[in-house]
Design an enzyme around this catalytic site. Structure first.
Site, PDB file in Angstrom:
ATOM      1  N   GLY A 206       0.839  -1.189   0.000  1.00 50.08           N
ATOM      2  CA  GLY A 206       0.000   0.000   0.000  1.00 50.08           C
ATOM      3  C   GLY A 206       0.877   1.243   0.000  1.00 50.08           C
ATOM      4  O   GLY A 206       1.189   1.796  -1.044  1.00 50.08           O
TER       5      GLY A 206
ATOM      6  N   SER B 107       5.045  -5.305  -3.333  1.00 49.45           N
ATOM      7  CA  SER B 107       4.830  -3.869  -3.399  1.00 49.45           C
ATOM      8  C   SER B 107       5.522  -3.159  -2.238  1.00 49.45           C
ATOM      9  O   SER B 107       6.740  -3.266  -2.077  1.00 49.45           O
ATOM     10  CB  SER B 107       3.330  -3.582  -3.431  1.00 49.45           C
ATOM     11  OG  SER B 107       3.065  -2.247  -3.773  1.00 49.45           O
ATOM     12  N   TYR B 108       4.769  -2.455  -1.391  1.00 53.10           N
ATOM     13  CA  TYR B 108       5.381  -1.752  -0.273  1.00 53.10           C
ATOM     14  C   TYR B 108       5.893  -2.725   0.796  1.00 53.10           C
ATOM     15  O   TYR B 108       6.566  -2.305   1.740  1.00 53.10           O
ATOM     16  CB  TYR B 108       4.393  -0.759   0.343  1.00 53.10           C
ATOM     17  CG  TYR B 108       5.076   0.303   1.177  1.00 53.10           C
ATOM     18  CD1 TYR B 108       5.741   1.371   0.572  1.00 53.10           C
ATOM     19  CD2 TYR B 108       5.070   0.220   2.564  1.00 53.10           C
ATOM     20  CE1 TYR B 108       6.381   2.330   1.336  1.00 53.10           C
ATOM     21  CE2 TYR B 108       5.709   1.183   3.339  1.00 53.10           C
ATOM     22  CZ  TYR B 108       6.362   2.237   2.718  1.00 53.10           C
ATOM     23  OH  TYR B 108       7.004   3.191   3.484  1.00 53.10           O
TER      24      TYR B 108
ATOM     25  N   ASP C 270       4.040  -5.280 -15.054  1.00 47.98           N
ATOM     26  CA  ASP C 270       3.783  -4.219 -14.080  1.00 47.98           C
ATOM     27  C   ASP C 270       4.621  -3.006 -14.463  1.00 47.98           C
ATOM     28  O   ASP C 270       5.848  -3.064 -14.456  1.00 47.98           O
ATOM     29  CB  ASP C 270       4.155  -4.700 -12.678  1.00 47.98           C
ATOM     30  CG  ASP C 270       3.983  -3.623 -11.618  1.00 47.98           C
ATOM     31  OD1 ASP C 270       3.349  -2.593 -11.906  1.00 47.98           O
ATOM     32  OD2 ASP C 270       4.486  -3.827 -10.492  1.00 47.98           O
TER      33      ASP C 270
ATOM     34  N   HIS D 183       1.412  -6.726 -11.254  1.00 50.37           N
ATOM     35  CA  HIS D 183       1.893  -6.391  -9.920  1.00 50.37           C
ATOM     36  C   HIS D 183       1.508  -7.464  -8.896  1.00 50.37           C
ATOM     37  O   HIS D 183       2.297  -7.804  -8.018  1.00 50.37           O
ATOM     38  CB  HIS D 183       1.298  -5.040  -9.514  1.00 50.37           C
ATOM     39  CG  HIS D 183       1.893  -4.442  -8.289  1.00 50.37           C
ATOM     40  ND1 HIS D 183       3.211  -4.030  -8.220  1.00 50.37           N
ATOM     41  CD2 HIS D 183       1.359  -4.163  -7.064  1.00 50.37           C
ATOM     42  CE1 HIS D 183       3.453  -3.532  -7.022  1.00 50.37           C
ATOM     43  NE2 HIS D 183       2.348  -3.610  -6.304  1.00 50.37           N
TER      44      HIS D 183
END
Length: 497
Positions: free
Chosen positions: A134, A230-231, A414, A466
């Site tokens: 996020g 991701s994060y 991605d 992603h």
């Protein structure tokens, strides 16, 4: 019963669900918001491996870690069956659990988890933690319900279908919604949603693990791996560093951390930004003029950006058009297409899955089965992020020196956190190549490409966006199986000469 430093308070106080801040954002929106608020600033701190990452990795907690009594909580967290769950064939049944673990008994912070054991030989298989990014997005909604969990949600938003390529085929998988305010996780203190960041997320995740292992003592000595996307390029290395630091204290619970694997990881802002724009141009998504203007006017080495640089970056944003940058070849969600519930295949990811999952997790009977508190569940929450280092590379360098297994992988469609960015960051680590670039084999097809460095493996997943396990579940399972076994993904048989 264990106590650490002080008597744990409020063991038996009733949970209160207050101050939750849901929003309509998704994982894409939250990461974009973080990236863009910093990308379009004209001045930035110098970019080098000596940049101070944060004290998140080696700091002493502001309060001692409380290991609370967990008697009877495992049995209370067991899920009999999820609403709409399909009937499982003999040999496919597995135990699943869900509930809360308190990480701050004074503030009333409680993190929600969902845990699925392996149907076969669960007692001998490792424990894998999954973290979505996020920041501020749900590992349960994304990871468990759309990616690598045992079930996915049909288009009716009420029933589930089996994910044949779930990761609990090869491990016991724990999904954690972190920090408080994300998904079903919560706090009784409103300020916890306004003052959260990398440091407290790592701290609370560690506290969660120590208490969860007390609740599930059979996993205390099990091989443990951290995975995510991701994060989680921030979350996973920071949590790993926290665990290794705490393991050095003989008075703390030792977690048998063996390695981390991160997909499409956001690990360095300047490499991430440069890699994104280079990916867009090499995939014909922006013009030669824009690409040249970005490279001429943007100083990605220092992070400083001129006004002209920002004009060209904005132009690139406009040129992309209305596509999903997290999978540049995927269709957009069209709710008018009328997908039939009985025809939802796991190998053909439905771009409207977010809508189905959100509807499902807001059903009262689903919340009851999950032992979750009443709330308006959303994928991502508007938590305030107050600390996020520009680069995680110094911490990654220290993890490599520690000797734990470290993999990074990238879905190759991605555009927002592309493999290009990851490769730029890996290059700056200056690691010797041990096993050169080659294709890897998934069911007789090229599943992607892999290269082995000293202390780090990088792999791509062909045809994945992603959310790698969403778009290529079979290939993702092949890749994670290799990671857990500590060996490269399978090679193709040698061709006869």
């Amino acid at each position: 019963m264990k106590f650490s430093g002080f008597t744990c308070l409020l063991f038996f106080c009733s949970y209160q669900l207050t101050f939750l801040l849901p929003c309509n954002a998704n994982q894409i929106d939250n990461l974009n918001r973080l990236i863009k608020t910093r990308r379009f600033k004209t001045n930035r701190s110098p970019h080098s491996l000596s940049f101070a990452v944060s004290d998140v990795e080696d700091h002493e907690f502001s309060s001692p870690v409380c290991v609370a009594p967990q008697d009877g909580l495992k049995e209370a967290d067991k899920i009999d069956t999820l609403p709409g769950q399909p009937k499982l064939n003999p040999g496919e049944e597995f135990n699943q659990y869900a509930g809360y673990v308190r990480v701050d008994h004074v503030a009333g912070r409680a993190l929600f988890y969902y845990f699925v054991e392996s149907p076969q030989n669960s007692s001998t298989k490792p424990l894998v933690l999954w973290l979505n990014g996020g920041p501020g997005c749900s590992s349960f909604g994304y990871g468990a319900m759309e990616e690598l969990g045992p079930f996915r949600v049909n288009s009716d938003g009420k029933t589930l279908f089996r994910n044949d390529h779930a990761w609990n085929n090869v491990a016991n998988v724990l999904f954690l919604e972190s920090p408080a305010g994300v998904g079903f996780s919560y706090s009784n203190n409103k300020s916890d949603y306004e003052n959260v960041g990398d440091k407290r997320t790592a701290e609370d995740s560690y506290k969660f693990l120590v208490n969860w292992l007390e609740r599930f003592p059979e996993y205390r000595d099990r091989d443990f791996f951290i995975t995510g996307e991701s994060y989680a390029g921030h979350y996973a290395p920071q949590l790993a560093r926290t665990i290794l630091s705490k393991n050095n204290s003989t008075k703390k619970t030792k977690i048998n951390l063996k390695g981390i694997a991160i997909g499409n990881p956001w690990i360095d802002e300047n490499d991430g930004t440069l890699g994104e724009y280079d990916y867009l141009w090499t995939h014909d998504l922006n013009s030669d003029e824009t690409h040249a203007g970005i490279h001429k006017n943007c100083d990605f080495a220092s992070g400083n950006k001129s006004e002209t640089c920002i004009i060209y970056m904005n132009k690139s944003e406009d040129e992309i058009g209305d596509i999903d940058p997290y999978n540049i070849y995927a269709p957009k969600c069209d709710m008018s297409s009328g997908t039939k519930v009985s025809e939802t295949p796991v190998n053909s990811f439905d771009p409207c899955s977010d809508k189905y999952v959100e509807a499902y997790l807001n059903l009262a009977e689903v919340r009851a089965a999950l032992h979750a508190k009443p709330t308006n569940w959303t994928f991502c929450s508007d938590v305030g992020w107050i600390d996020a280092p520009i680069t995680i590379l110094p911490g990654i360098k220290r993890l490599i020196a520690s000797g734990i297994r470290l993999w990074m992988y990238s879905g190759d469609t991605d555009a927002n956190v592309p493999g290009t960015s990851t490769r730029y960051s890996i290059k700056r680590l200056k690691l010797p190549i041990k096993k050169p670039w080659r294709p890897w084999n998934s069911d007789g097809e090229v599943g992607g490409y892999v290269i082995g460095y000293r202390g780090l493996t990088f792999a791509t997943v062909r045809g994945a966006g992603h959310l790698v396990p969403s778009y290529q579940p079979r290939r993702a399972l092949t890749l994670i199986s290799s990671f857990l076994q500590g060996k490269p993904p399978p090679a193709f048989p040698a061709k006869p000469r």
